[in-house]
Design a protein around this motif. Structure first.
Motif, PDB file in Angstrom:
ATOM      1  N   UNK A 154       0.872  -1.219  -0.020  1.00  0.00           N
ATOM      2  CA  UNK A 154      -0.083   0.049   0.003  1.00  0.00           C
ATOM      3  C   UNK A 154       0.827   1.146   0.041  1.00  0.00           C
ATOM      4  N   UNK A 155       2.154   1.225   0.460  1.00  0.00           N
ATOM      5  CA  UNK A 155       2.714   2.241   0.720  1.00  0.00           C
ATOM      6  C   UNK A 155       2.923   3.216  -0.312  1.00  0.00           C
ATOM      7  N   UNK A 156       2.335   4.394  -0.116  1.00  0.00           N
ATOM      8  CA  UNK A 156       2.598   5.735  -1.140  1.00  0.00           C
ATOM      9  C   UNK A 156       1.551   5.340  -2.443  1.00  0.00           C
ATOM     10  N   UNK A 157       0.880   4.499  -2.317  1.00  0.00           N
ATOM     11  CA  UNK A 157       0.101   4.266  -3.425  1.00  0.00           C
ATOM     12  C   UNK A 157      -1.480   4.439  -3.355  1.00  0.00           C
ATOM     13  N   UNK A 158      -2.063   4.376  -4.218  1.00  0.00           N
ATOM     14  CA  UNK A 158      -3.878   4.602  -4.189  1.00  0.00           C
ATOM     15  C   UNK A 158      -4.290   3.162  -4.303  1.00  0.00           C
ATOM     16  N   UNK A 159      -5.024   2.588  -3.556  1.00  0.00           N
ATOM     17  CA  UNK A 159      -5.418   1.226  -3.693  1.00  0.00           C
ATOM     18  C   UNK A 159      -6.815   1.162  -3.128  1.00  0.00           C
ATOM     19  N   UNK A 160      -7.689   0.458  -4.145  1.00  0.00           N
ATOM     20  CA  UNK A 160      -8.974   0.307  -3.798  1.00  0.00           C
ATOM     21  C   UNK A 160      -9.360  -1.088  -3.370  1.00  0.00           C
ATOM     22  N   UNK A 161     -10.155  -1.364  -2.321  1.00  0.00           N
ATOM     23  CA  UNK A 161     -10.626  -2.589  -2.038  1.00  0.00           C
ATOM     24  C   UNK A 161     -11.829  -2.946  -2.752  1.00  0.00           C
ATOM     25  N   UNK A 162     -11.924  -4.295  -3.200  1.00  0.00           N
ATOM     26  CA  UNK A 162     -13.042  -4.624  -3.884  1.00  0.00           C
ATOM     27  C   UNK A 162     -13.289  -6.114  -3.759  1.00  0.00           C
ATOM     28  N   UNK A 163     -14.730  -6.352  -3.504  1.00  0.00           N
ATOM     29  CA  UNK A 163     -15.040  -7.860  -3.331  1.00  0.00           C
ATOM     30  C   UNK A 163     -16.467  -7.701  -2.925  1.00  0.00           C
ATOM     31  N   UNK A 164     -16.863  -9.204  -2.644  1.00  0.00           N
ATOM     32  CA  UNK A 164     -18.452  -9.080  -2.067  1.00  0.00           C
ATOM     33  C   UNK A 164     -18.530  -8.786  -0.696  1.00  0.00           C
ATOM     34  N   UNK A 165     -19.828  -8.345  -0.435  1.00  0.00           N
ATOM     35  CA  UNK A 165     -20.371  -8.031   0.902  1.00  0.00           C
ATOM     36  C   UNK A 165     -19.835  -9.303   1.971  1.00  0.00           C
ATOM     37  N   UNK A 166     -19.296  -8.919   2.916  1.00  0.00           N
ATOM     38  CA  UNK A 166     -18.986  -9.702   4.202  1.00  0.00           C
ATOM     39  C   UNK A 166     -17.591 -10.371   4.083  1.00  0.00           C
ATOM     40  N   UNK A 167     -16.794  -9.755   2.851  1.00  0.00           N
ATOM     41  CA  UNK A 167     -15.584 -10.382   2.755  1.00  0.00           C
ATOM     42  C   UNK A 167     -14.569  -9.773   3.723  1.00  0.00           C
ATOM     43  N   UNK A 168     -14.772  -8.785   4.273  1.00  0.00           N
ATOM     44  CA  UNK A 168     -13.664  -8.102   5.329  1.00  0.00           C
ATOM     45  C   UNK A 168     -13.251  -6.864   4.933  1.00  0.00           C
TER      46      UNK A 168
END
Ligand code: GTP
Ligand code: MG
Ligand code: ZN
Length: 290
Positions: A154-168
């Motif tokens: 993640x360091x210094x980057x733009x990151x998106x978290x994507x996935x199904x509901x309930x995945x955490x």
């Protein structure tokens, strides 16, 4: 004017990170821009006002995703639970195609490692994904195990978290961002699905970069493409390129297909190939609609 990055839009206001602070912005200004023209991650120029700032300009996007809706990210963490809910590999394969098609680097994060009881068949599936060349980390948002592998990414980057509901995704964000207390929801025992707890895309400062928590989803259309392009999204088919009897082989019903031989020999994961065939039908059906 000040250059900034849109963190979220909510309740008619837009929150922009610029010069080390968050500005509440409205759209009133010399440039009246329509709502749908904004995605978290958009680069904007704002004009500070007496009460709120106004967004005056949106720069063209380097990339964007529709689901989750976000712009200008460096990478996508595809977050899937190893159990509870059971991972939907069809959705994972769709998401991989969407992300790679948008020119964004995918990274697989498998959560709930603490609940997982190793099973040989499942292990073979995850090993096959690891061999596709995508980074893969197994984490527990409960014990924190495996997070050391995610942080440096993640360091210094733009990151998106994507996935199904309930995945955490929100649980992971809470661990990664100090002081974060996003709402998380349990997984419905009856439906064996998440409860769609997160409702908005929002970017947070994290590890010197930004990370976006997003609402989970369970359905995803494939991006528009020509039927011949689909195999390009399946790196495990690369070694067989040009080895089928027909040069234009789509690895579907054609005879003497090298890809099908590899599936039969166990060198290509059967569920991945099944998804390929299902996606091929969808791509062909969509081609007709243009
Ligand atoms: N045991 C265990 N539970 C977890 C883990 N990660 C998340 N959970 C639980 O799983 C449930 C769903 O977590 P969320 O973080 O809300 O999931 P989400 O991906 O944000 O879901 P949406 O916002 O609905 O898209 C919550 O009850 C969490 O406590 C994990 O690694 N291990
Ligand atoms: Mg959430
Ligand atoms: Zn073939």
């Amino acid at each position: 004017m000040i250059e900034g990055i849109l963190l979220k839009g909510y309740g008619g206001f837009y929150y922009v990170l610029a010069e080390d602070r968050v500005w509440e912005c409205s759209l009133r200004g010399r440039f009246r821009v329509r709502d749908q023209d904004f995605f978290p991650g958009d680069r904007v120029a704002i004009l500070p006002g007496r009460k709120v700032a106004t967004i005056e300009k949106v720069e063209s996007r380097r990339n964007s995703l529709v689901r989750p809706s976000v712009a200008n990210v460096d990478q996508a963490l595809l977050v899937f639970a190893m159990v509870s809910p059971q991972p939907d590999l069809n959705l994972l394969d769709r998401l991989l195609i969407q992300v790679i098609g948008a020119g964004i680097k995918p990274f697989l994060v498998l959560t709930k490692f603490d609940l997982w009881r190793p099973a040989r068949e499942e292990e073979a599936v995850w090993q096959a994904y690891a061999r596709l060349g995508y980074l893969l980390a197994r984490v527990s948002n409960k014990t924190g195990e495996g997070l050391d592998r995610v942080r440096p990414v993640l360091r210094g980057r733009i990151t998106v978290l994507a996935g199904p509901s309930g995945a955490g995704k929100s649980s992971l964000t809470n661990l990664l961002v100090p002081g974060m207390e996003l709402k998380t929801g349990d997984v419905s025992r009856k439906l064996k699905r998440g409860r769609h707890t997160t409702r908005h895309v929002e970017l947070f400062e994290c590890e010197g970069g930004l990370v976006a928590d997003t609402p989970g989803f369970s359905a995803l259309d494939l991006p528009a493409m020509k039927r011949e392009e689909l195999a390009g999204f399946f790196p495990e088919m690369d070694p067989y390129r040009g080895l089928c009897r027909f040069k234009s082989c789509l690895h579907d019903r054609e005879p003497e297909c090298a890809v099908k031989r590899a599936v039969a020999a166990g060198d290509i994961l059967a569920p991945r190939y099944d998804h390929y065939r299902q996606f091929l039908q969808e791509v062909i059906a969509a081609e007709r609609r243009y």
